[in-house]
Motif scaffolding. Structure first.
Motif, PDB file in Angstrom:
ATOM      1  N   ALA A   1       6.937 -12.171  -9.157  1.00  0.00           N
ATOM      2  CA  ALA A   1       7.119 -11.015 -10.027  1.00  0.00           C
ATOM      3  C   ALA A   1       8.419 -10.342  -9.649  1.00  0.00           C
ATOM      4  CB  ALA A   1       5.950 -10.050  -9.890  1.00  0.00           C
TER       5      ALA A   1
ATOM      6  N   HIS B   1       0.692 -22.264   2.230  1.00  0.00           N
ATOM      7  CA  HIS B   1       0.932 -21.139   1.324  1.00  0.00           C
ATOM      8  C   HIS B   1       1.945 -20.218   1.969  1.00  0.00           C
ATOM      9  CE1 HIS B   1       0.078 -17.309  -0.786  1.00  0.00           C
ATOM     10  NE2 HIS B   1      -0.253 -18.082  -1.801  1.00  0.00           N
TER      11      HIS B   1
ATOM     12  N   THR C   1       4.932   2.966  -1.666  1.00  0.00           N
ATOM     13  CA  THR C   1       4.096   1.810  -1.414  1.00  0.00           C
ATOM     14  C   THR C   1       3.021   2.188  -0.414  1.00  0.00           C
ATOM     15  OG1 THR C   1       5.785   0.203  -1.979  1.00  0.00           O
ATOM     16  CG2 THR C   1       4.090  -0.528  -0.452  1.00  0.00           C
TER      17      THR C   1
ATOM     18  N   VAL D   1      -0.061   1.009   2.107  1.00  0.00           N
ATOM     19  CA  VAL D   1      -0.616  -0.089   2.890  1.00  0.00           C
ATOM     20  C   VAL D   1      -1.977   0.347   3.418  1.00  0.00           C
ATOM     21  CG1 VAL D   1      -0.321  -1.571   4.900  1.00  0.00           C
ATOM     22  CG2 VAL D   1       1.675  -0.901   3.542  1.00  0.00           C
TER      23      VAL D   1
ATOM     24  N   GLY E   1       9.128  -6.890 -10.666  1.00  0.00           N
ATOM     25  CA  GLY E   1       8.709  -5.564 -10.215  1.00  0.00           C
ATOM     26  C   GLY E   1       9.744  -4.513 -10.518  1.00  0.00           C
TER      27      GLY E   1
ATOM     28  N   HIS F   1      -5.771 -13.296  -0.957  1.00  0.00           N
ATOM     29  CA  HIS F   1      -5.980 -14.400  -0.027  1.00  0.00           C
ATOM     30  C   HIS F   1      -7.347 -14.219   0.622  1.00  0.00           C
ATOM     31  CE1 HIS F   1      -4.739 -16.372   4.074  1.00  0.00           C
ATOM     32  NE2 HIS F   1      -5.584 -17.115   3.406  1.00  0.00           N
TER      33      HIS F   1
ATOM     34  N   HIS G   1      -2.275 -10.467  -5.919  1.00  0.00           N
ATOM     35  CA  HIS G   1      -2.506 -11.719  -5.209  1.00  0.00           C
ATOM     36  C   HIS G   1      -3.564 -11.471  -4.141  1.00  0.00           C
ATOM     37  CE1 HIS G   1      -1.665 -15.048  -2.370  1.00  0.00           C
ATOM     38  NE2 HIS G   1      -1.286 -15.702  -3.453  1.00  0.00           N
TER      39      HIS G   1
ATOM     40  N   ILE H   1      -1.589  -4.283   0.243  1.00  0.00           N
ATOM     41  CA  ILE H   1      -0.354  -3.544  -0.011  1.00  0.00           C
ATOM     42  C   ILE H   1      -0.282  -3.260  -1.503  1.00  0.00           C
ATOM     43  CG2 ILE H   1       2.150  -3.530   0.268  1.00  0.00           C
ATOM     44  CD1 ILE H   1       1.887  -5.720   2.329  1.00  0.00           C
TER      45      ILE H   1
ATOM     46  N   PRO I   1       7.374  -2.406   2.476  1.00  0.00           N
ATOM     47  CA  PRO I   1       7.920  -1.475   3.481  1.00  0.00           C
ATOM     48  C   PRO I   1       7.448  -1.826   4.887  1.00  0.00           C
ATOM     49  CG  PRO I   1       6.104  -0.457   2.299  1.00  0.00           C
ATOM     50  CD  PRO I   1       6.334  -1.785   1.654  1.00  0.00           C
TER      51      PRO I   1
ATOM     52  N   TYR J   1      -6.455 -18.815  -2.751  1.00  0.00           N
ATOM     53  CA  TYR J   1      -5.462 -17.828  -3.164  1.00  0.00           C
ATOM     54  C   TYR J   1      -5.617 -17.577  -4.656  1.00  0.00           C
ATOM     55  CZ  TYR J   1      -3.400 -19.194   1.279  1.00  0.00           C
ATOM     56  OH  TYR J   1      -3.194 -19.469   2.612  1.00  0.00           O
TER      57      TYR J   1
ATOM     58  N   HIS K   1       3.738  -2.270  -8.921  1.00  0.00           N
ATOM     59  CA  HIS K   1       4.538  -3.482  -9.091  1.00  0.00           C
ATOM     60  C   HIS K   1       3.827  -4.717  -8.584  1.00  0.00           C
ATOM     61  CE1 HIS K   1       8.562  -1.104  -9.271  1.00  0.00           C
ATOM     62  NE2 HIS K   1       7.974  -1.172 -10.425  1.00  0.00           N
ATOM     63  N   PHE K   2       3.192  -4.563  -7.440  1.00  0.00           N
ATOM     64  CA  PHE K   2       2.457  -5.719  -6.908  1.00  0.00           C
ATOM     65  C   PHE K   2       1.318  -5.225  -6.038  1.00  0.00           C
ATOM     66  CE2 PHE K   2       5.478  -4.806  -3.530  1.00  0.00           C
ATOM     67  CZ  PHE K   2       4.768  -5.047  -2.368  1.00  0.00           C
ATOM     68  N   LEU K   3       0.302  -6.049  -5.963  1.00  0.00           N
ATOM     69  CA  LEU K   3      -0.798  -5.823  -5.024  1.00  0.00           C
ATOM     70  C   LEU K   3      -0.977  -7.111  -4.245  1.00  0.00           C
ATOM     71  CD1 LEU K   3      -3.336  -4.639  -3.732  1.00  0.00           C
ATOM     72  CD2 LEU K   3      -4.595  -5.369  -5.761  1.00  0.00           C
ATOM     73  N   ASP K   4      -0.983  -6.979  -2.940  1.00  0.00           N
ATOM     74  CA  ASP K   4      -1.213  -8.145  -2.089  1.00  0.00           C
ATOM     75  C   ASP K   4      -2.382  -7.846  -1.172  1.00  0.00           C
ATOM     76  OD1 ASP K   4       0.023 -10.795  -0.961  1.00  0.00           O
ATOM     77  OD2 ASP K   4      -0.516  -9.574   0.761  1.00  0.00           O
TER      78      ASP K   4
ATOM     79  N   ALA L   1       2.982  -6.693 -13.712  1.00  0.00           N
ATOM     80  CA  ALA L   1       2.766  -6.678 -12.269  1.00  0.00           C
ATOM     81  C   ALA L   1       1.955  -7.898 -11.843  1.00  0.00           C
ATOM     82  CB  ALA L   1       2.056  -5.396 -11.861  1.00  0.00           C
ATOM     83  N   ILE L   2       1.948  -8.134 -10.553  1.00  0.00           N
ATOM     84  CA  ILE L   2       1.243  -9.280 -10.000  1.00  0.00           C
ATOM     85  C   ILE L   2       0.247  -8.783  -8.950  1.00  0.00           C
ATOM     86  CG2 ILE L   2       2.898  -9.687  -8.118  1.00  0.00           C
ATOM     87  CD1 ILE L   2       2.619 -12.697  -8.620  1.00  0.00           C
TER      88      ILE L   2
ATOM     89  N   TYR M   1       4.936 -16.233  -4.298  1.00  0.00           N
ATOM     90  CA  TYR M   1       3.939 -16.990  -3.555  1.00  0.00           C
ATOM     91  C   TYR M   1       4.134 -18.468  -3.850  1.00  0.00           C
ATOM     92  CZ  TYR M   1       1.771 -12.384  -3.279  1.00  0.00           C
ATOM     93  OH  TYR M   1       1.530 -11.048  -3.049  1.00  0.00           O
TER      94      TYR M   1
ATOM     95  N   THR N   1      -3.977 -15.569  -7.940  1.00  0.00           N
ATOM     96  CA  THR N   1      -2.839 -14.828  -8.467  1.00  0.00           C
ATOM     97  C   THR N   1      -3.224 -14.261  -9.816  1.00  0.00           C
ATOM     98  OG1 THR N   1      -1.361 -16.410  -7.393  1.00  0.00           O
ATOM     99  CG2 THR N   1      -0.391 -14.958  -9.048  1.00  0.00           C
TER     100      THR N   1
ATOM    101  N   HIS O   1       4.106 -16.564   1.481  1.00  0.00           N
ATOM    102  CA  HIS O   1       4.307 -15.290   0.788  1.00  0.00           C
ATOM    103  C   HIS O   1       5.653 -14.723   1.228  1.00  0.00           C
ATOM    104  CE1 HIS O   1       2.991 -10.775   0.381  1.00  0.00           C
ATOM    105  NE2 HIS O   1       3.886 -11.118  -0.501  1.00  0.00           N
TER     106      HIS O   1
END
Lengths: 356, 356, 356, 356
Positions: free
Chosen positions: B202, B226, A248, A250, B204, A228, A226, A241, B234, A214, A154-157, A223-224, B214, A216, B228
């Motif tokens: 997003a 910025h 999920t 980490v 998700g 940094h 992001h 993450i 989690p 940053y 779903h997302f990656l940060d 999915a997104i 963001y 994106t 987030h």
């Protein structure tokens, strides 16, 4: 896991560049039975000699031609500034040598493409040293995503910040984001890929280039991702993450005792079909609060695994896990990010599908 | 520090809304000598009674008019959904009561403006419960920035992520970013302000609204901020890095023994004029690697300080530190962020200077 | 800080022992301009060759006599099992070589004493490789204690636990506590010293020797020092708290960004004379809650500094900071701890004052 | 898990003592449907009134007899200094009330025994508020040990240090170690128990009593338990390591997102019978390096669970999980520890088997 089949005879290798990264290549080629380090080449031979130390039998040279002319050299590893990758790597390929290039593959996508095409034409290995992809953590993340352990991404940060060496020629995106972008390229299943990127940044200290940025990325799945990257942070953070539909993950690369944590915690949304009219307003969301598992990882130096993969690619003729094409895909995103940055954050479409 | 001068007689107060936040207001008004809690008002009187417990002398009511008609009520505190802030607060103002509103001030900037104007017209206190601004950490950050301890602000990076309650009516930006935006508004020196904002997000999980987002803010000084915000993480993270020209401050709100750390570490860039021709290429950048200081903070509940500030504003007639106008400034950014999100991340200019 | 005055000509050195620790000595002697590494000596020459790698000009030998007979060898560094320290070091001293010995100095205090006396008689340097003493953190702790920054030391609590290599010949006290004891010996002001020790331990896994142990040391000032060493902990902890009358220092060796923290927090007790009768019962205790400062430390490899100190001692003839006598003091405590352990935790007096 | 069967009518309860701990009892009795709080009793009625606040219907009294004479009071909860536990609790028992006592049960084992016998004689519940035993973490540890998930317990290492309130009448052992000792008593399987204890300590600040102390307990299985309690540490640590033959559990009570971690890492020693002659010297030890699992815990206030357990014990007549006898066992160890401390660390045998 990577399978390595060592050659009967070690591959003769020369390292070009004795600056920041070269010494790490020197050390790892020396400790690999798959390779025999023949030369360390640098315009500054004294620097090269210092890297080797006072007890080494490896030859030094300031003359790339001399090195490439040595028939005992089968392969080269290039750790020079990105702006020189094209001429150095092209010379090596034309001399019939396999080539490993420090990230980024080249200064531009166009230059990288020339290298990929030249290597293809000659049937030589062209590999990009995306070192992080060979960490036990990233190899495991790749396996976990491939096995569906996290479900849909779903997302990656990703955060990669530290008090960094402000580079003279490139901004923080070109310096640090190749790590994150190559990891993204490496771990995503084949059907998932970035389709657009936007970048924002600031100079802050008057360095003349972005020191904080940053990125994106939109993926084709909605999915997104992001990223940094930051040269100005006095605290060092290297976390990512990976938010999935099932679990999920980490990744905290600075926590050696628990680099990966897989959380069986999350939010589930019932699909409307499963719900009655009454429920539809109220019971849409449920929460999982399960265990956290930190899988045991071997502690193997990534560069050592990368070096072994280089040997495997050379020996088998199969593309390396981080071959020239992966380097190209990273370059395309970097260039689009630079364009977005210049345009104040516009979302730039990627054409990546066309050539992969 | 905040100076509070308690009233001779306590201020009669009514809390409206006994949901998530109301109980915290009830508890803090009850323990403040500046206030006398008269009513807890909620459409669901049983819920209100449960909040008060079985031993309380405080009155409950489902009827706002009944509460507002009580002459012993000087002030109200509203902790109802944002969509109801306008009618509830307006009724209270029109009944001559001072008003404290949970963040965000209102559902739209336009609605917030009506409240500000009504309060102004009637000479009543209108305050926004930007709770985080009253934490000892944020009060200290404000002081440090005002005193120039950090120098010029170069960047602010704020992360507020957790497995959150997916809201039915608002997205993650409207749920969580008011905290970060109100802090930003609170700590920035008067001459520094956001001028534009872009937002990416997003969904998700198919919740029908952004669950990960963001925000990138441009400040009038060229600095970047910025934010987030994320309901799907989690791991819980609440950190902010204030990168300054002299020092950098890191706020880790989940580290009670060291919430603030001031790093005398950073990158300095010499101005070209200071350098000779030779140097200009080489000595541009230098690094400081000094000590880290974690200032001692009192451990005082932010809501308690906020409640005291409400008393101070009512008593003195001076605007509260987080008055209606600060709530309006936050609303303006939230609305611009929503527009940016809808437009795929366009940078939206703020008109904030016009009315502040 | 340590001052090093490099020799005009480098000191010829031989490393004896190519096991766990020897490779670290090899690497550091090779990178120090003060030394010229001549030999790596090990009964298993293939192991020695593997340590040097395939590119080295350093000689290997299984024959200590051959090495000691080489007139270009001025000094040796011994990294063999403790039981062999006496014969190997004695042979080296008798051959007129300076000697560096891995901790512990010898297998017993009696054996260590023979080495100290032999080195004294011959005017040769005898140094113990108490590596931790040369970390930037411990050097700073020593300075802070010497400068009175912490006030009087009230307690020291040291924890050194990890999943460790269960040793065949020694228990966890002899394996790990030399680190803590040598640090204690190194940082304490001259007037402060341990006067008694008690030890408790448990085997747990049936290894036939203590795998978990606790040492309690009484200091001559009434202060207490406590050491927890443990081979069975799956979590790695390396912390020490130096509680002082003015400030308290916490050393977390696994936190590279903040290894040392100096807390201006503590408890003060008023002396009875300062108090009136009424107060004597009530106001005895007050609390300080000041800032925390983490001093910037250089990140220098301890072994490199240790190697430089070895060169300094050899060159100047002055005792090394961790000379043979410091090794003896550590041995005395280790022996007393073993006796206490055998006797079920009896407090054993030390005679350390007699010979230092 | 604890099963609670609420009474048809709530139990009338009085809290005695409005100092540090009493307010927590007040709050939890008020929020439990199993109880009806009738009185808060304190010699200082103003203090009692302040604890209740200005909105409460609960009665206050300075007169214990008045409270005990109230027939609506079925049970009392005593949170007065330990020295008063005997008279207050005895008066309550003699008035036919069930009794909950804050830890420690009494000032001496002898006094505690009187209470246990009186309660037995009268068929009344006597319970000790060993609060930590009711945390979700400790309840889970108890289950894990009972289920054999950790195997045999080899060692327990508990650290409970903080800048603490230096008590006027008791030392740090009596102040803090009851927590660790009651947890140990609670989680150990019935067949495992402490058989001896030694204590070392130091005053440090001239407080006239130990402010830093270490307890070493021998268990009947040969295992070791060690407790570090400390009032002078500026850093707060609350960890316990339960080292087992199969797995090792780490409890970090200050890490809310991962309080418990179960490590499948450890050292295995082959039994000699399994090994051939050759192996016996070499292959004794092997290492496991498996995953770490952090089980999800509910976040429930321990005091709330304790209060429910008090109701269960009163209602069913069955002993509470932390009944008077568990309080006695803790007292016995505390007294033996005090004797050991006075004798310089002698190991003192416990007679605990005799009366349990």
């Amino acid at each position: 896991m990577l399978v390595t089949s060592p050659l009967p005879a070690p591959i003769g290798v020369a390292v070009v560049g004795a600056g920041y990264w070269g010494p790490n290549l020197v050390r790892n080629f020396q400790s690999s039975p798959n390779f025999r380090l023949r030369w360390l080449c640098d315009l500054d031979v004294e620097r090269a000699q210092r890297v080797l130390g006072g007890y080494s039998t490896v030859q030094v040279s300031a003359d790339l031609d001399e090195v490439l002319a040595d028939p005992s050299v089968d392969a080269v590893a290039i750790a020079t500034p990105a702006g020189t990758h094209l001429p150095v790597a092209m010379a090596a390929l034309r001399a019939g040598k396999h080539v490993l290039v420090e990230k980024p593959l080249a200064a531009t996508h166009e230059e990288g493409l020339q290298l990929v095409e030249e290597a293809d034409k000659r049937g030589l290995t062209l590999m990009c040293d995306h070192t992080y992809c060979y960490t036990p953590a990233v190899l495991r993340i790749r396996d976990l995503l491939a096995a569906g352990e996290l479900g849909e991404l779903h997302f990656l940060d990703s955060v990669r910040i530290n008090l960094g060496l402000v580079q003279r020629d490139i901004d923080v995106i070109w310096d640090l984001a190749p790590h994150d972008l190559s990891i993204l390229d490496f771990v995503l299943p084949p059907s998932v890929r970035p389709v657009a990127v936007a970048a924002h940044g600031a100079d802050g200290i008057g360095a003349g280039r972005a020191c904080v940025a940053y990125l994106t990325l939109q993926l084709n799945t909605g999915a997104i991702a992001h990223i940094h990257v930051n040269w100005l942070s006095p605290v060092k953070v290297r976390t990512a993450i990976f938010g999935g539909s099932k679990r999920t993950l980490v990744w905290d690369d600075l926590n050696p005792s628990q680099r990966l944590s897989i959380y069986d915690r999350g939010v589930d949304v019932a699909s409307p079909e499963e719900l009655g009219d009454e429920q539809r307003r109220d019971i849409l969301v449920s929460y999982r609060s399960g265990d956290v598992v930190s899988p045991a990882l071997t502690e193997r130096e990534a560069l050592r695994t990368m070096v072994d993969e280089y040997a495997r690619a050379i020996t088998t003729g199969a593309p390396a896990l981080t071959d020239g094409r992966s380097g190209l895909r990273v370059l395309e995103i970097l260039q689009a990010a630079s364009r977005s940055l210049a345009e104040g954050g516009t979302m730039i479409k990627l054409n990546e599908g066309h050539m992969a």
